[in-house]
Scaffold this motif. Structure first.
Motif, PDB file in Angstrom:
ATOM      1  N   VAL A  22       0.917  -1.197  -0.127  1.00  0.00           N
ATOM      2  CA  VAL A  22      -0.125   0.061   0.007  1.00  0.00           C
ATOM      3  C   VAL A  22       0.852   1.201   0.173  1.00  0.00           C
ATOM      4  CG1 VAL A  22      -1.512   1.291   1.399  1.00  0.00           C
ATOM      5  CG2 VAL A  22      -2.041  -0.880   1.149  1.00  0.00           C
ATOM      6  N   GLU A  23       1.894   1.390   1.015  1.00  0.00           N
ATOM      7  CA  GLU A  23       2.556   2.543   1.142  1.00  0.00           C
ATOM      8  C   GLU A  23       3.515   2.660  -0.245  1.00  0.00           C
ATOM      9  OE1 GLU A  23       3.373   2.444   5.864  1.00  0.00           O
ATOM     10  OE2 GLU A  23       4.773   1.510   4.675  1.00  0.00           O
ATOM     11  N   ARG A  24       3.959   1.489  -1.105  1.00  0.00           N
ATOM     12  CA  ARG A  24       4.818   1.633  -2.081  1.00  0.00           C
ATOM     13  C   ARG A  24       3.907   2.305  -3.408  1.00  0.00           C
ATOM     14  NH1 ARG A  24       9.829   0.969  -1.926  1.00  0.00           N
ATOM     15  NH2 ARG A  24      10.998   0.863  -4.010  1.00  0.00           N
ATOM     16  N   LEU A  25       2.681   1.762  -3.356  1.00  0.00           N
ATOM     17  CA  LEU A  25       1.806   2.054  -4.478  1.00  0.00           C
ATOM     18  C   LEU A  25       1.184   3.735  -4.251  1.00  0.00           C
ATOM     19  CD1 LEU A  25       0.114  -1.407  -5.087  1.00  0.00           C
ATOM     20  CD2 LEU A  25       1.233  -0.136  -6.449  1.00  0.00           C
ATOM     21  N   VAL A  26       0.979   3.836  -3.119  1.00  0.00           N
ATOM     22  CA  VAL A  26       0.427   5.255  -2.764  1.00  0.00           C
ATOM     23  C   VAL A  26       1.703   6.125  -3.254  1.00  0.00           C
ATOM     24  CG1 VAL A  26       0.307   6.949  -1.210  1.00  0.00           C
ATOM     25  CG2 VAL A  26      -1.268   4.701  -1.154  1.00  0.00           C
ATOM     26  N   ALA A  27       2.961   6.000  -2.976  1.00  0.00           N
ATOM     27  CA  ALA A  27       4.168   6.697  -3.195  1.00  0.00           C
ATOM     28  C   ALA A  27       4.355   6.829  -4.744  1.00  0.00           C
ATOM     29  CB  ALA A  27       5.459   6.102  -2.440  1.00  0.00           C
ATOM     30  N   ARG A  28       3.689   5.859  -5.525  1.00  0.00           N
ATOM     31  CA  ARG A  28       3.810   5.930  -6.862  1.00  0.00           C
ATOM     32  C   ARG A  28       2.650   6.711  -7.478  1.00  0.00           C
ATOM     33  NH1 ARG A  28       7.799   1.781  -8.679  1.00  0.00           N
ATOM     34  NH2 ARG A  28       6.479   1.690 -10.605  1.00  0.00           N
ATOM     35  N   GLY A  29       1.623   7.161  -6.556  1.00  0.00           N
ATOM     36  CA  GLY A  29       0.562   8.143  -7.082  1.00  0.00           C
ATOM     37  C   GLY A  29      -0.817   7.327  -7.165  1.00  0.00           C
ATOM     38  N   HIS A  30      -0.881   6.277  -6.799  1.00  0.00           N
ATOM     39  CA  HIS A  30      -2.134   5.540  -7.006  1.00  0.00           C
ATOM     40  C   HIS A  30      -3.167   5.443  -5.752  1.00  0.00           C
ATOM     41  CE1 HIS A  30      -0.070   4.254 -10.748  1.00  0.00           C
ATOM     42  NE2 HIS A  30       0.943   3.707 -10.049  1.00  0.00           N
ATOM     43  N   GLU A  31      -4.376   5.400  -6.088  1.00  0.00           N
ATOM     44  CA  GLU A  31      -5.543   5.075  -5.479  1.00  0.00           C
ATOM     45  C   GLU A  31      -5.555   3.577  -4.994  1.00  0.00           C
ATOM     46  OE1 GLU A  31      -8.504   5.169  -2.557  1.00  0.00           O
ATOM     47  OE2 GLU A  31      -7.329   6.918  -3.424  1.00  0.00           O
ATOM     48  N   VAL A  32      -5.253   3.271  -3.686  1.00  0.00           N
ATOM     49  CA  VAL A  32      -5.161   1.817  -3.463  1.00  0.00           C
ATOM     50  C   VAL A  32      -6.287   1.480  -2.582  1.00  0.00           C
ATOM     51  CG1 VAL A  32      -3.668  -0.179  -2.794  1.00  0.00           C
ATOM     52  CG2 VAL A  32      -2.604   2.063  -3.675  1.00  0.00           C
ATOM     53  N   GLN A  33      -6.855   0.236  -2.784  1.00  0.00           N
ATOM     54  CA  GLN A  33      -7.667  -0.274  -1.924  1.00  0.00           C
ATOM     55  C   GLN A  33      -7.664  -1.957  -1.945  1.00  0.00           C
ATOM     56  OE1 GLN A  33     -11.957   1.024  -2.268  1.00  0.00           O
ATOM     57  NE2 GLN A  33     -11.229   2.910  -3.262  1.00  0.00           N
ATOM     58  N   VAL A  34      -8.254  -2.230  -0.464  1.00  0.00           N
ATOM     59  CA  VAL A  34      -7.547  -3.571  -0.175  1.00  0.00           C
ATOM     60  C   VAL A  34      -9.028  -4.477  -0.439  1.00  0.00           C
ATOM     61  CG1 VAL A  34      -6.679  -5.172   1.556  1.00  0.00           C
ATOM     62  CG2 VAL A  34      -5.643  -2.877   1.007  1.00  0.00           C
ATOM     63  N   VAL A  35      -9.108  -5.725  -0.649  1.00  0.00           N
ATOM     64  CA  VAL A  35     -10.034  -6.732  -0.422  1.00  0.00           C
ATOM     65  C   VAL A  35      -9.696  -7.957   0.349  1.00  0.00           C
ATOM     66  CG1 VAL A  35     -11.653  -8.185  -1.853  1.00  0.00           C
ATOM     67  CG2 VAL A  35     -11.315  -5.885  -2.297  1.00  0.00           C
ATOM     68  N   SER A  36     -10.421  -8.285   1.316  1.00  0.00           N
ATOM     69  CA  SER A  36      -9.963  -9.253   2.240  1.00  0.00           C
ATOM     70  C   SER A  36     -11.362 -10.202   2.270  1.00  0.00           C
ATOM     71  CB  SER A  36      -9.523  -8.743   3.261  1.00  0.00           C
ATOM     72  OG  SER A  36      -9.501  -9.995   4.345  1.00  0.00           O
ATOM     73  N   ARG A  37     -11.241 -11.304   2.632  1.00  0.00           N
ATOM     74  CA  ARG A  37     -12.379 -12.402   2.985  1.00  0.00           C
ATOM     75  C   ARG A  37     -12.716 -11.941   4.677  1.00  0.00           C
ATOM     76  NH1 ARG A  37     -13.081 -17.202   3.126  1.00  0.00           N
ATOM     77  NH2 ARG A  37     -15.289 -17.314   2.156  1.00  0.00           N
ATOM     78  N   GLY A  38     -11.773 -11.330   5.349  1.00  0.00           N
ATOM     79  CA  GLY A  38     -12.180 -11.072   6.727  1.00  0.00           C
ATOM     80  C   GLY A  38     -12.428 -12.284   7.578  1.00  0.00           C
ATOM     81  N   TYR A  39     -11.279 -13.101   7.310  1.00  0.00           N
ATOM     82  CA  TYR A  39     -11.266 -14.380   8.363  1.00  0.00           C
ATOM     83  C   TYR A  39     -11.711 -14.102   9.755  1.00  0.00           C
ATOM     84  CZ  TYR A  39      -9.790 -18.621  10.086  1.00  0.00           C
ATOM     85  OH  TYR A  39      -9.871 -19.923  10.870  1.00  0.00           O
ATOM     86  N   GLY A  40     -12.524 -14.756  10.529  1.00  0.00           N
ATOM     87  CA  GLY A  40     -12.838 -14.367  11.704  1.00  0.00           C
ATOM     88  C   GLY A  40     -14.088 -13.517  12.029  1.00  0.00           C
ATOM     89  N   GLY A  41     -14.349 -12.790  11.077  1.00  0.00           N
ATOM     90  CA  GLY A  41     -15.583 -11.970  11.120  1.00  0.00           C
ATOM     91  C   GLY A  41     -17.028 -12.601  10.391  1.00  0.00           C
ATOM     92  N   HIS A  42     -18.010 -12.426  10.999  1.00  0.00           N
ATOM     93  CA  HIS A  42     -19.240 -12.570  10.545  1.00  0.00           C
ATOM     94  C   HIS A  42     -19.946 -12.031   9.385  1.00  0.00           C
ATOM     95  CE1 HIS A  42     -20.887  -9.579  13.225  1.00  0.00           C
ATOM     96  NE2 HIS A  42     -21.856  -9.561  12.351  1.00  0.00           N
ATOM     97  N   LEU A  43     -19.480 -10.917   8.928  1.00  0.00           N
ATOM     98  CA  LEU A  43     -20.365 -10.047   8.010  1.00  0.00           C
ATOM     99  C   LEU A  43     -19.712 -10.615   6.482  1.00  0.00           C
ATOM    100  CD1 LEU A  43     -19.868  -6.310   9.178  1.00  0.00           C
ATOM    101  CD2 LEU A  43     -21.709  -7.579   9.367  1.00  0.00           C
ATOM    102  N   ALA A  44     -20.750 -10.880   5.846  1.00  0.00           N
ATOM    103  CA  ALA A  44     -20.575 -11.583   4.589  1.00  0.00           C
ATOM    104  C   ALA A  44     -19.986 -10.323   3.578  1.00  0.00           C
ATOM    105  CB  ALA A  44     -21.867 -12.056   4.042  1.00  0.00           C
ATOM    106  N   GLY A  45     -20.436  -9.214   3.575  1.00  0.00           N
ATOM    107  CA  GLY A  45     -20.084  -7.974   2.799  1.00  0.00           C
ATOM    108  C   GLY A  45     -20.804  -8.209   1.279  1.00  0.00           C
TER     109      GLY A  45
END
Length: 329
Positions: A68-91
């Protein structure tokens, strides 16, 4: 649950039980291979998958933070997608640390949300679509190397250099989700995380299996004004390899009275924490845990437990930078 000890025996001396379980491991590997043949969603923006070959952690969360830090430094809008292991929200749901807890979205997404927008989705493709709709220019897929749901632009496989790929066998005979040669053939980059001794161990056992460019990194404590020298601590950790966390504390000069190894992502109940606090008080020690475990602490305990924060240090990012440039990033 903790990984069985025989999973991490030397590949040339696996022991009897892994040999007996080997047919089940071959069935598991075949199931992974069949799953990977399914069609997946082709996103309209670059997707970088950060995954591993083994069950449990290998350092993916610090790796995602560093990317994230490296891509932001290169000027990009970065977002992360995770399955959220351990959480109950399906999303798909965007993580909001002000209203979500680890029970909702998992501990790792909470940690990551301090660095970039994070989407939790049990359906990875739906999570990627949500990130695209929210304006992501590049998406980091946290885990998902063995999932066909999203077609990645680049895959980075993270490995704990000290543990390597365990005994080289697939679940349940060993820690692998798929055979080493099969998995690494799909990797664009491999990142081995560990100190000099761990890197040497990795080279001795597994380096010949890595055909993709190899990055080497190390998790180092983040200076936050805390001097651990002489600090009496009772540590607890629910990560893939708690011993690594305990060793880091010792290396920082802390006097480790005892380390409590918990199951990966184990719930931190009030009963457990009261027991640990009573033990710490009896010996004049301070409770301390990892950043990921701290995300699971009940609100009433957050001021009573210190956190040792680590970040990934990579001396030479050139192989990654070359790949990012090739993707137009």
């Amino acid at each position: 649950m903790r990984a069985p000890g025989f999973w991490f025996r030397p590949p040339d001396r696996p022991g009897l039980l892994p040999r007996l379980l080997a047919p089940l491991g071959r069935l598991y590997a075949a199931g992974t291979a069949r799953r990977l043949r399914r069609p997946g969603y082709h996103p309209g923006v670059p997707v970088i998958c950060v995954g591993n070959l083994t069950a449990g952690g290998a350092g993916k969360t610090p790796t995602v933070i560093a990317l994230v830090e490296r891509l932001v430094a290169r000027g990009h809008e970065v977002q992360v997608v995770s399955r959220g292991y351990g959480g109950h929200l399906a999303g798909p749901v965007r993580v909001d640390a002000a209203r979500h807890g680890a029970a909702d979205v998992g501990d790792e997404p909470l940690v990551l949300s301090a660095f970039a927008p994070v989407w939790v989705a049990k359906d990875r493709a739906a999570g990627v679509r949500a990130a695209e709709a929210a304006g992501a220019q590049v998406i980091l897929l946290d885990d998902g190397f063995q999932s066909p749901a999203v077609k990645s632009s680049m895959s980075l496989v993270v490995v704990d250099a000290g543990r390597g790929f365990g005994n080289g066998r697939c679940i349940p005979a060993g820690p692998l989700r798929e055979p080493v040669v099969t998995g690494l053939a799909r990797a664009d980059l491999v990142l081995a995380i560990g100190d000099g001794a761990a890197q040497a161990q990795f080279d001795a056992v597994w380096r010949a299996a890595v055909s993709a460019p190899l990055l080497r990194g190390e998790l180092r404590p983040l200076a936050m004004g805390m001097d651990w020298t002489g600090e009496r601590v009772l540590a607890f950790a629910g990560i893939a390899d708690p011993s690594r966390f305990f060793a880091t504390l010792r290396a920082e000069g802390a006097e480790l009275i005892r380390g409590e190894a918990l199951g990966d992502h184990q719930t931190l109940s009030d009963t457990l924490l009261r027991r640990l606090e009573a033990e710490a008080k009896a010996v004049g020690a301070q409770l301390v845990t990892t950043e990921k475990d701290a995300a699971r602490l009940p609100a009433a305990w957050r001021s009573r437990v210190l956190t040792l924060v680590v970040r990934l240090h990579v001396a030479d990012w050139s192989a990654l930078d070359a790949r990012l440039t090739a993707l137009g990033l």
